[in-house]
Write an enzyme that holds these catalytic residues in place. Sequence first.
Site, mmCIF file in Angstrom:
data_model
loop_
_atom_site.group_PDB
_atom_site.id
_atom_site.type_symbol
_atom_site.label_atom_id
_atom_site.label_comp_id
_atom_site.label_asym_id
_atom_site.label_seq_id
_atom_site.Cartn_x
_atom_site.Cartn_y
_atom_site.Cartn_z
ATOM 1 N N ILE A 103 0.862 -1.179 0.000
ATOM 2 C CA ILE A 103 0.000 0.000 0.000
ATOM 3 C C ILE A 103 0.895 1.223 0.000
ATOM 4 O O ILE A 103 1.815 1.340 0.808
ATOM 5 C CB ILE A 103 -0.922 0.019 1.224
ATOM 6 C CG1 ILE A 103 -1.895 -1.171 1.166
ATOM 7 C CG2 ILE A 103 -1.700 1.323 1.304
ATOM 8 C CD1 ILE A 103 -2.772 -1.309 2.399
ATOM 9 N N CYS A 104 0.653 2.127 -0.949
ATOM 10 C CA CYS A 104 1.406 3.372 -1.038
ATOM 11 C C CYS A 104 2.902 3.075 -1.208
ATOM 12 O O CYS A 104 3.285 2.287 -2.060
ATOM 13 C CB CYS A 104 1.114 4.233 0.191
ATOM 14 S SG CYS A 104 1.641 5.959 0.052
ATOM 15 N N THR A 105 3.750 3.651 -0.372
ATOM 16 C CA THR A 105 5.199 3.491 -0.528
ATOM 17 C C THR A 105 5.707 2.162 0.009
ATOM 18 O O THR A 105 6.915 1.918 0.005
ATOM 19 C CB THR A 105 5.937 4.641 0.171
ATOM 20 O OG1 THR A 105 5.524 4.707 1.539
ATOM 21 C CG2 THR A 105 5.632 5.972 -0.515
ATOM 22 N N GLY A 106 4.811 1.291 0.470
ATOM 23 C CA GLY A 106 5.218 -0.065 0.818
ATOM 24 C C GLY A 106 5.835 -0.786 -0.370
ATOM 25 O O GLY A 106 6.565 -1.775 -0.211
ATOM 26 N N THR A 123 2.950 3.106 -7.220
ATOM 27 C CA THR A 123 3.172 3.610 -5.876
ATOM 28 C C THR A 123 2.560 5.005 -5.814
ATOM 29 O O THR A 123 1.927 5.446 -6.781
ATOM 30 C CB THR A 123 4.680 3.641 -5.534
ATOM 31 O OG1 THR A 123 4.841 3.945 -4.137
ATOM 32 C CG2 THR A 123 5.435 4.664 -6.379
#
Length: 315
Positions: A103-106, A123
């Site tokens: 999720i996102c910058t994961g 991202t």
Amino acid sequence: MHRIGYVLSDGFQLLAIATQAVFEYANIVAGTPFYEVACYAPGGGEVRASTGVAVVARPLTSVTQADTWIVSGVGDPLTEPSPVEAVKFLRRAGRHARRIASICTGSFVLAEAGLLDGRRATTHWAYARAMQEGHPGIHVESDRIFIVDGPIWTSAGMTAGLDLALAMVEKDLGDEVARSVAHKLVMQQRRSGGQSQHSEMLDLAPKSDRIQQALAYARANLMRPLSVEELAEVASLSPRQFSRVFTAETGLPPAKAVEGLRLEAARLMIEQSRHSLDVVARESGFRDRRHLREVFVRHFGVPPQATRRGARSSD
């Protein structure tokens, strides 16, 4: 039972674990505890979100197995390096899990683990260029809500994680359950993976109620010619005043802003429906499909048909 493990690290974004509500309500709608959700972190114990909220997580070393792993992003992946233990763990998990998601910058953690090499991924738009430059083996698509490439799922920033989680529910339990979950969570629109991260209305961000009303009117009446005179009347301004105030508040002249709204509407229809380009052009206010294609290519750099193919392959 489908086990889902969230991999967290200090500074994680709180909205990442908000996606657990999607799986909670999927169990409620399905009438059975299909999903079992737990949080993990390197070392375990208390993990603090970027807001300061603490979550108690199990240590990664205690993990036996999970069907899905979801990795949360952190505030700034360029200044907060991926936890070494999490990277090593995900390399091992990638050989056994049914799917691994970020999720996102994961996605930066997945990239460090080598799980995105040779794959399509997305991202948060603000970090897409940095990811591409730092990991040239990844095909980064910066303008996608989420992308599914085999067993690897990646999402854009923040609320896009909800769309990714809902897509997982649809994959596991079917469209009817996913629709019901979206309704219960008051998700007014189920966004496809191929949908753009950007909103033309948000980008314009007018300050005054008059200009906001004119834009809302334009968006609701895209099939009309929408002259400056018509929009000025909605805003209760003279055409000259309207053009001046509109440009000052949005940074664009009215005609250019309306074109952007038409393009956004056309792109959503192309990505999410099977309407012909003739219908798309008519509904979004272009003269015909040729005019739509001309403006679409000039703005996005690809023809409408390529956008439709890309959206379908992402779902």
